[in-house]
Scaffold this motif. Structure first.
Motif, PDB file in Angstrom:
ATOM      1  N   GLN A 177       0.850  -1.187   0.000  1.00  0.00           N
ATOM      2  CA  GLN A 177       0.000   0.000   0.000  1.00  0.00           C
ATOM      3  C   GLN A 177       0.886   1.239   0.000  1.00  0.00           C
ATOM      4  OE1 GLN A 177      -2.702   0.363   3.337  1.00  0.00           O
ATOM      5  NE2 GLN A 177      -4.155   1.550   2.144  1.00  0.00           N
ATOM      6  N   THR A 178       0.604   2.161  -0.907  1.00  0.00           N
ATOM      7  CA  THR A 178       1.429   3.360  -1.035  1.00  0.00           C
ATOM      8  C   THR A 178       0.681   4.632  -0.657  1.00  0.00           C
ATOM      9  OG1 THR A 178       0.938   4.120  -3.307  1.00  0.00           O
ATOM     10  CG2 THR A 178       2.389   2.192  -3.068  1.00  0.00           C
ATOM     11  N   SER A 179      -0.608   4.494  -0.367  1.00  0.00           N
ATOM     12  CA  SER A 179      -1.403   5.664   0.000  1.00  0.00           C
ATOM     13  C   SER A 179      -2.634   5.193   0.751  1.00  0.00           C
ATOM     14  CB  SER A 179      -1.817   6.464  -1.239  1.00  0.00           C
ATOM     15  OG  SER A 179      -2.704   5.693  -2.039  1.00  0.00           O
ATOM     16  N   ARG A 180      -3.362   6.142   1.281  1.00  0.00           N
ATOM     17  CA  ARG A 180      -4.650   5.836   1.911  1.00  0.00           C
ATOM     18  C   ARG A 180      -5.694   6.823   1.427  1.00  0.00           C
ATOM     19  NH1 ARG A 180      -3.230   4.100   8.191  1.00  0.00           N
ATOM     20  NH2 ARG A 180      -2.231   2.143   7.615  1.00  0.00           N
ATOM     21  N   GLY A 181      -6.937   6.383   1.478  1.00  0.00           N
ATOM     22  CA  GLY A 181      -8.016   7.248   1.056  1.00  0.00           C
ATOM     23  C   GLY A 181      -8.112   7.315  -0.458  1.00  0.00           C
ATOM     24  N   CYS A 182      -8.916   8.244  -0.936  1.00  0.00           N
ATOM     25  CA  CYS A 182      -9.130   8.386  -2.371  1.00  0.00           C
ATOM     26  C   CYS A 182      -9.547   9.822  -2.655  1.00  0.00           C
ATOM     27  CB  CYS A 182     -10.212   7.415  -2.841  1.00  0.00           C
ATOM     28  SG  CYS A 182     -10.524   7.478  -4.628  1.00  0.00           S
ATOM     29  N   ALA A 183      -9.127  10.325  -3.807  1.00  0.00           N
ATOM     30  CA  ALA A 183      -9.495  11.680  -4.206  1.00  0.00           C
ATOM     31  C   ALA A 183     -10.914  11.743  -4.759  1.00  0.00           C
ATOM     32  CB  ALA A 183      -8.509  12.196  -5.256  1.00  0.00           C
ATOM     33  N   GLY A 184     -11.532  10.596  -4.990  1.00  0.00           N
ATOM     34  CA  GLY A 184     -12.874  10.549  -5.552  1.00  0.00           C
ATOM     35  C   GLY A 184     -13.953  10.767  -4.509  1.00  0.00           C
ATOM     36  N   ALA A 185     -15.188  10.885  -5.000  1.00  0.00           N
ATOM     37  CA  ALA A 185     -16.336  11.094  -4.114  1.00  0.00           C
ATOM     38  C   ALA A 185     -17.507  10.226  -4.558  1.00  0.00           C
ATOM     39  CB  ALA A 185     -16.736  12.566  -4.121  1.00  0.00           C
ATOM     40  N   CYS A 186     -17.234   9.015  -5.058  1.00  0.00           N
ATOM     41  CA  CYS A 186     -18.275   8.148  -5.601  1.00  0.00           C
ATOM     42  C   CYS A 186     -19.346   7.840  -4.553  1.00  0.00           C
ATOM     43  CB  CYS A 186     -17.662   6.846  -6.114  1.00  0.00           C
ATOM     44  SG  CYS A 186     -16.407   7.084  -7.395  1.00  0.00           S
ATOM     45  N   THR A 187     -20.599   7.925  -4.950  1.00  0.00           N
ATOM     46  CA  THR A 187     -21.703   7.717  -4.010  1.00  0.00           C
ATOM     47  C   THR A 187     -21.850   6.260  -3.599  1.00  0.00           C
ATOM     48  OG1 THR A 187     -23.288   7.448  -5.819  1.00  0.00           O
ATOM     49  CG2 THR A 187     -22.982   9.676  -4.944  1.00  0.00           C
ATOM     50  N   PHE A 188     -21.287   5.322  -4.396  1.00  0.00           N
ATOM     51  CA  PHE A 188     -21.411   3.901  -4.060  1.00  0.00           C
ATOM     52  C   PHE A 188     -20.248   3.393  -3.212  1.00  0.00           C
ATOM     53  CE2 PHE A 188     -19.685   4.236  -8.407  1.00  0.00           C
ATOM     54  CZ  PHE A 188     -18.418   3.720  -8.204  1.00  0.00           C
ATOM     55  N   CYS A 189     -19.329   4.276  -2.830  1.00  0.00           N
ATOM     56  CA  CYS A 189     -18.146   3.883  -2.070  1.00  0.00           C
ATOM     57  C   CYS A 189     -18.218   4.454  -0.659  1.00  0.00           C
ATOM     58  CB  CYS A 189     -16.889   4.383  -2.788  1.00  0.00           C
ATOM     59  SG  CYS A 189     -15.343   3.989  -1.927  1.00  0.00           S
ATOM     60  N   ALA A 190     -17.786   3.677   0.321  1.00  0.00           N
ATOM     61  CA  ALA A 190     -17.827   4.132   1.713  1.00  0.00           C
ATOM     62  C   ALA A 190     -16.668   5.054   2.056  1.00  0.00           C
ATOM     63  CB  ALA A 190     -17.823   2.920   2.653  1.00  0.00           C
ATOM     64  N   CYS A 370     -21.774   4.030   2.672  1.00  0.00           N
ATOM     65  CA  CYS A 370     -21.720   4.841   1.457  1.00  0.00           C
ATOM     66  C   CYS A 370     -22.937   5.752   1.389  1.00  0.00           C
ATOM     67  CB  CYS A 370     -21.622   3.960   0.214  1.00  0.00           C
ATOM     68  SG  CYS A 370     -23.155   3.161  -0.278  1.00  0.00           S
ATOM     69  N   GLU A 371     -22.883   6.739   0.513  1.00  0.00           N
ATOM     70  CA  GLU A 371     -23.982   7.702   0.419  1.00  0.00           C
ATOM     71  C   GLU A 371     -25.282   7.036  -0.023  1.00  0.00           C
ATOM     72  OE1 GLU A 371     -25.006  11.768  -2.083  1.00  0.00           O
ATOM     73  OE2 GLU A 371     -22.933  11.382  -1.487  1.00  0.00           O
ATOM     74  N   LEU A 372     -25.194   6.071  -0.933  1.00  0.00           N
ATOM     75  CA  LEU A 372     -26.398   5.393  -1.405  1.00  0.00           C
ATOM     76  C   LEU A 372     -27.110   4.625  -0.297  1.00  0.00           C
ATOM     77  CD1 LEU A 372     -25.276   3.987  -4.878  1.00  0.00           C
ATOM     78  CD2 LEU A 372     -26.766   5.929  -4.436  1.00  0.00           C
ATOM     79  N   ALA A 373     -26.346   4.164   0.694  1.00  0.00           N
ATOM     80  CA  ALA A 373     -26.951   3.391   1.783  1.00  0.00           C
ATOM     81  C   ALA A 373     -27.972   4.226   2.544  1.00  0.00           C
ATOM     82  CB  ALA A 373     -25.870   2.884   2.738  1.00  0.00           C
ATOM     83  N   ARG A 374     -27.740   5.529   2.608  1.00  0.00           N
ATOM     84  CA  ARG A 374     -28.666   6.403   3.335  1.00  0.00           C
ATOM     85  C   ARG A 374     -29.988   6.593   2.592  1.00  0.00           C
ATOM     86  NH1 ARG A 374     -23.935   9.804   4.214  1.00  0.00           N
ATOM     87  NH2 ARG A 374     -24.781  11.338   2.751  1.00  0.00           N
ATOM     88  N   GLN A 375     -30.009   6.253   1.298  1.00  0.00           N
ATOM     89  CA  GLN A 375     -31.227   6.422   0.510  1.00  0.00           C
ATOM     90  C   GLN A 375     -32.187   5.240   0.661  1.00  0.00           C
ATOM     91  OE1 GLN A 375     -30.104   7.339  -3.534  1.00  0.00           O
ATOM     92  NE2 GLN A 375     -28.580   8.855  -2.889  1.00  0.00           N
TER      93      GLN A 375
END
Length: 453
Positions: A177-190, A370-375
């Protein structure tokens, strides 16, 4: 000195791709580097795989006894990736608590972090739950010295891998592993929803990454095993960072093969991409995994996954022309998908050379956190679909049932074999696996077309 026992439990379901338990290996390295404890790392799944391969030298419980009877564990930690790990964790807890009644029990991992309420309901109160990154909470549990919720990536220690040769002998790439987290904001990802900035992308120094690769490469070579690595970041980062790593590998004359995962947005529109991909292939980058996810711009917009679909073919062509294998993630079935829409996407994927049976059966999972889970639009963990889409999807899955297991077996084997080929090893088996994948994908597409007519 305090003794910590870290365990990855068995998984109740089918584990698509077996690899090291990097999470607890990394925690073990962090604690050991700070002289905070002695650590034993045991992976229940390794013993199961060795038993299946006929190479089991000792059982899991024999190794627990050997490591812990003279020096009982003060802390026992379980790494839980999904809800399917819970049943075995409960069995482990019951026996180990009876054997070592003074031990404290912890559980952490993605499942505990993203489905904390469910985890608390299913696990006994005698198991403390650790959310988020585990280094600081584990250190605090040992000596109370850590208060931060996150750890700077350059403060990580290399993973402690006492059994690296055993995994490699089973055909596993070494996970780094070379990093943590993600620069994205995908609604299906936690990941984007993690609290306290845990989802924010943070990178580790390339020099430190290369140090870890060099150390593990030497171990593999001493054991006569191919130095094959998989950089398992959710997002490796910008293309120039990958080039920086390739340059460092050349400088150190490290002959390894490696794969990584990048966001498609990091490649689309990059200047002189064709030449840069060739240079990365010369550094033995054997595979890139990118999340295409959809060819429908409206779907991508709803999922907050931006990239220019019109530039996808350019990226696909350039990467393949450079001799780098391209693996893509795709989510064919979801709430707004229609049968006609799925067929149109499958046809375009086929034209691009990206159609796979896995893409055709892939359905949007609504992960806890994830964001979709709240829907609240879930059906058995998946996003609910229209009745027509559900019916067609179920028909296709039934009609191709015999293909799925074959596809998974071949798709899991192919990246490792491709990396070995990049290192100059024999390619006979690789060609057979690729032939099998091609046959399965062709048959899958034929069935899909027939059902739609």
């Amino acid at each position: 000195m305090v003794h910590v026992l870290l365990i990855r439990p068995l998984c109740e379901g089918n584990e698509l791709e077996f690899s090291e338990p990097l999470g607890i290996e990394r925690l073990a390295g962090y604690v050991r580097a700070r002289d905070a404890a002695s650590v034993t790392v045991l992976d229940r799944r390794l013993y199961e795989r060795e038993r299946q391969a006929g190479s089991l030298a000792s059982t899991f419980w024999e190794d627990v006894r050997a490591a812990c009877d003279k020096t009982p564990p003060d802390v026992v930690g379980f790494s839980l990736m999904t809800a399917q790990d819970v049943a075995d964790a409960l069995r482990l807890h019951s026996r180990l608590r009876a054997w070592y009644p003074k031990a404290r029990f912890l559980a952490g991992g993605v499942y505990v972090t993203t489905a904390n309420v469910e985890a608390r309901r299913r696990l006994p109160r005698s198991i403390a739950l650790v959310r988020g990154e585990g280094e600081a909470p584990l250190l605090k549990a040992l000596d109370g010295s850590a208060d931060a919720l996150t750890v700077d990536p350059d403060d990580w220690a290399p993973a402690f891998r006492p059994h690296i040769e055993r995994y490699a002998a089973l055909g596993c790439a070494v996970s780094v592993q070379t990093s943590r987290g993600c620069a994205g904001a995908c609604t299906f990802c936690a990941t984007p929803q993690l609290p306290h900035g845990l989802g924010r992308w943070r990178s580790r120094s390339i020099a430190l990454v290369a140090d870890e690769l060099e150390y593990e490469c030497a171990r593999l070579e001493r054991a006569g095993l191919p130095p094959v690595f998989n950089l398992v970041d959710d997002d490796f980062g910008p293309l120039k960072r990958l080039e920086e790593l390739a340059l460092e590998l050349r400088r150190r004359e490290l002959k390894i093969a490696f794969a990584c995962e990048m966001r498609l947005a990091a490649m689309v529109g990059q200047p002189d991409l064709a030449h840069r991909m060739v240079r990365l292939r010369e550094a033995r980058l054997s595979r890139l995994f990118v999340g295409v996810e959809s060819l429908n711009p409206q779907t991508l917009k709803a999922w907050r996954k931006p990239y220019d679909v019109g530039r996808l073919e350019e990226v696909v062509t350039v990467v393949r022309n450079a001799g780098i294998a391209l693996q893509t993630g795709y989510i064919m079935w979801h709430r707004t998908q229609t049968v006609a829409g799925a067929m149109a996407e499958a046809k375009e994927l086929r034209r691009l050379g990206l159609y796979t049976h896995q893409a055709a059966v892939s359905r949007l999972i609504v992960f806890d956190g994830c964001e979709l889970a709240r829907q609240g639009v879930r059906r058995a963990g998946f996003e609910a679909m229209s009745s027509d889409a559900e019916k067609f999807y179920e028909q296709f899955v039934r009609a191709t049932g015999e293909l799925q297991e074959r596809w998974v077996a071949a798709a899991v084997a192919e990246p490792y074999l491709a990396s070995c080929a990049a290192l100059g090893r024999r390619t006979d088996e690789l060609q057979e696996v690729r032939k099998e994948l091609s046959h399965i994908n062709n048959r899958s597409y034929e069935v899909l077309q027939a059902l739609a007519e």
